[in-house]
Design a protein around this motif. Structure first.
Motif, mmCIF file in Angstrom:
data_model
loop_
_atom_site.group_PDB
_atom_site.id
_atom_site.type_symbol
_atom_site.label_atom_id
_atom_site.label_comp_id
_atom_site.label_asym_id
_atom_site.label_seq_id
_atom_site.Cartn_x
_atom_site.Cartn_y
_atom_site.Cartn_z
ATOM 1 N N LYS A 19 0.848 -1.200 0.000
ATOM 2 C CA LYS A 19 0.000 0.000 0.000
ATOM 3 C C LYS A 19 0.880 1.246 0.000
ATOM 4 N N PRO A 20 0.344 2.384 -0.452
ATOM 5 C CA PRO A 20 1.147 3.612 -0.465
ATOM 6 C C PRO A 20 1.694 4.005 0.905
ATOM 7 N N LEU A 21 0.976 3.636 1.981
ATOM 8 C CA LEU A 21 1.402 4.021 3.319
ATOM 9 C C LEU A 21 2.725 3.368 3.726
ATOM 10 N N LYS A 22 3.136 2.326 2.999
ATOM 11 C CA LYS A 22 4.411 1.673 3.340
ATOM 12 C C LYS A 22 5.568 2.660 3.252
ATOM 13 N N ASN A 23 5.415 3.707 2.438
ATOM 14 C CA ASN A 23 6.476 4.702 2.302
ATOM 15 C C ASN A 23 6.613 5.573 3.540
ATOM 16 N N LYS A 24 5.629 5.524 4.424
ATOM 17 C CA LYS A 24 5.684 6.280 5.676
ATOM 18 C C LYS A 24 6.148 5.413 6.846
ATOM 19 N N LEU A 25 6.391 4.129 6.607
ATOM 20 C CA LEU A 25 6.772 3.225 7.690
ATOM 21 C C LEU A 25 8.268 3.322 7.985
ATOM 22 N N VAL A 26 8.600 3.792 9.184
ATOM 23 C CA VAL A 26 9.997 3.785 9.612
ATOM 24 C C VAL A 26 10.424 2.353 9.877
ATOM 25 N N ALA A 27 9.667 1.670 10.725
ATOM 26 C CA ALA A 27 9.897 0.254 11.020
ATOM 27 C C ALA A 27 8.744 -0.234 11.885
ATOM 28 N N ALA A 28 8.580 -1.557 11.948
ATOM 29 C CA ALA A 28 7.560 -2.169 12.792
ATOM 30 C C ALA A 28 8.247 -3.105 13.773
ATOM 31 N N TYR A 29 8.095 -2.818 15.052
ATOM 32 C CA TYR A 29 8.659 -3.649 16.126
ATOM 33 C C TYR A 29 7.548 -4.560 16.624
ATOM 34 N N VAL A 30 7.460 -5.751 16.033
ATOM 35 C CA VAL A 30 6.352 -6.684 16.286
ATOM 36 C C VAL A 30 6.902 -7.785 17.200
ATOM 37 N N ILE A 31 6.805 -7.564 18.499
ATOM 38 C CA ILE A 31 7.570 -8.337 19.472
ATOM 39 C C ILE A 31 6.679 -9.334 20.222
ATOM 40 N N GLY A 32 7.271 -10.498 20.543
ATOM 41 C CA GLY A 32 6.615 -11.436 21.448
ATOM 42 C C GLY A 32 5.590 -12.356 20.820
ATOM 43 N N MET A 33 5.532 -12.409 19.514
ATOM 44 C CA MET A 33 4.596 -13.302 18.823
ATOM 45 C C MET A 33 5.278 -13.794 17.553
ATOM 46 N N VAL A 83 15.392 2.831 17.664
ATOM 47 C CA VAL A 83 14.303 3.646 17.114
ATOM 48 C C VAL A 83 14.862 4.993 16.668
ATOM 49 N N HIS A 84 15.673 5.597 17.519
ATOM 50 C CA HIS A 84 16.298 6.887 17.181
ATOM 51 C C HIS A 84 17.132 6.762 15.905
ATOM 52 N N ALA A 85 17.928 5.707 15.808
ATOM 53 C CA ALA A 85 18.808 5.526 14.651
ATOM 54 C C ALA A 85 18.010 5.293 13.373
ATOM 55 N N ARG A 86 16.966 4.486 13.448
ATOM 56 C CA ARG A 86 16.167 4.223 12.241
ATOM 57 C C ARG A 86 15.414 5.470 11.791
ATOM 58 N N ILE A 87 14.946 6.263 12.740
ATOM 59 C CA ILE A 87 14.273 7.506 12.359
ATOM 60 C C ILE A 87 15.242 8.422 11.611
ATOM 61 N N ALA A 88 16.461 8.536 12.122
ATOM 62 C CA ALA A 88 17.460 9.364 11.437
ATOM 63 C C ALA A 88 17.751 8.829 10.037
ATOM 64 N N ALA A 89 17.855 7.500 9.917
ATOM 65 C CA ALA A 89 18.107 6.886 8.611
ATOM 66 C C ALA A 89 16.937 7.124 7.667
ATOM 67 N N TYR A 90 15.720 7.032 8.208
ATOM 68 C CA TYR A 90 14.532 7.266 7.381
ATOM 69 C C TYR A 90 14.516 8.699 6.852
ATOM 70 N N LYS A 91 14.786 9.651 7.735
ATOM 71 C CA LYS A 91 14.758 11.047 7.328
ATOM 72 C C LYS A 91 15.824 11.342 6.284
ATOM 73 N N THR A 92 16.974 10.722 6.450
ATOM 74 C CA THR A 92 18.037 10.891 5.457
ATOM 75 C C THR A 92 17.619 10.320 4.104
ATOM 76 N N ARG A 93 16.984 9.152 4.157
ATOM 77 C CA ARG A 93 16.578 8.495 2.915
ATOM 78 C C ARG A 93 15.540 9.303 2.152
ATOM 79 N N VAL A 94 14.550 9.837 2.856
ATOM 80 C CA VAL A 94 13.455 10.526 2.155
ATOM 81 C C VAL A 94 13.840 11.930 1.706
ATOM 82 N N THR A 95 14.926 12.477 2.257
ATOM 83 C CA THR A 95 15.344 13.821 1.831
ATOM 84 C C THR A 95 16.403 13.790 0.740
ATOM 85 N N ASN A 96 16.931 12.601 0.455
ATOM 86 C CA ASN A 96 17.974 12.488 -0.588
ATOM 87 C C ASN A 96 17.371 12.094 -1.938
#
Length: 302
Positions: A152-166, A289-302
């Motif tokens: 879906k188009p919203l995948k481009n807004k996904l930084v990451a999914a932490y789907v833990i314990g299942m 989480v902090h590191a992935r957010i920074a990586a995401y922002k770098t990716r979408v601005t380049n």
């Protein structure tokens, strides 16, 4: 309306809590949202309801003072949204009445799906999104990712999914991929924690291979990560960060740990560390989480 949210930026809540040592260097990033799906807090074996009443004050208080405080707070560098929902009773995972259990989980998921759509319509305003969940929350997060992000188009807004314990069975998604390093974005992460050498019967009975991430290395390979890589756990004392609490290594479908080290751990007898899936790696997750957010922002601005 805010009563139906355990956490939201629009009211003070326990996800805002910070361990004491982090308070002086905390900086809020309001440009990114976390949608947190909390685990089961409706655990009564005597209550015969299949689903919790969303207005049950005792269940809601238990949610707030357990999972929202100890788990959702991991992600509070961002704006945290955690909806209340008519969660399925814990017994739905173990009953032989599979039709009733499916109906219970479906009802719970519909609440979360509605809440997420409401969040998108009223609160998101184009922000990047982190999905975070534990246990029953992860049961529903897998469906949420399929319905809103996978292909879906919203995948481009996904930084990451932490789907833990299942368990996250292989081929759960058509396009979404497992994160394989610490900076990959638009991907998902998951693990289930057990004492090294322990394989409970329900794990032995699993016939499908599932995705597992090591939260000390953020890879999906079975290299051993020593406890020195553990930046800190938070256990019953929320204000005390315990460094080097535990190591980690992927084994088949699970994450194996040596017995955690913390004051009083000599009395820890359980071999299933499910309740500590996030808390044993609290600071590593927070940093990642902090590191992935920074990586995401770098990716979408380049």
């Amino acid at each position: 309306m805010l009563d139906y949210w355990a956490a939201t930026p629009y009211k003070k809540n326990l996800s805002d809590s910070l361990p004491e040592s982090l308070r002086n260097r905390f900086m809020k990033d309001t440009s990114v949202d976390v949608f947190f799906l909390h685990p089961t807090t409706f655990e009564s074996s005597t209550d015969k309801r299949w689903n919790a009443n969303i207005n049950d004050s005792a269940i809601n208080a238990k949610t707030d003072y357990s999972t929202i405080l100890y788990q959702a707070s991991v992600f509070n560098e961002c704006r945290v949204f955690a909806p209340r929902y008519r969660q399925a009773n814990l017994g739905a995972y173990f009953t032989k009445d599979t039709a009733a259990a499916v109906a219970a989980f479906d009802l719970a998921y519909q609440d979360l799906k509605t809440a997420f759509q409401f969040y998108l319509d009223h609160y998101n305003k184009g922000r990047p999104i982190v999905i975070a969940s534990h246990s029953q929350g992860s049961t529903h997060a897998i469906r949420l990712l399929k319905d809103f992000f996978d292909g879906k188009p919203l995948k481009n807004k996904l930084v990451a999914a932490y789907v833990i314990g299942m368990l996250i069975p292989e081929n759960s998604f058509e396009e979404l991929q497992q994160c394989t390093d610490s900076l990959q974005t638009g991907c998902f992460i998951g693990w289930r924690s057990f004492k090294k050498g322990y394989e409970p019967d329900f794990i032995k009975a699993e016939t499908k291979k599932c995705y597992v991430t090591n939260p000390l290395t953020w890879t999906n390979v079975n290299e051993y990560a020593p406890r020195e890589m553990n930046l800190g756990a938070i256990l019953t004392n929320f204000n005390k960060i315990i460094p080097h609490a535990v190591d980690a290594q992927i084994h088949a479908n699970v994450l194996w740990l040596h017995k955690p080290r913390f004051p009083g751990s000599i009395f820890l007898l359980t071999k299933n560390y499910h309740i500590g899936d996030l808390n044993l790696f609290y600071m590593n997750i927070r940093e990642n989480v902090h590191a992935r957010i920074a990586a995401y922002k770098t990716r979408v601005t380049n």
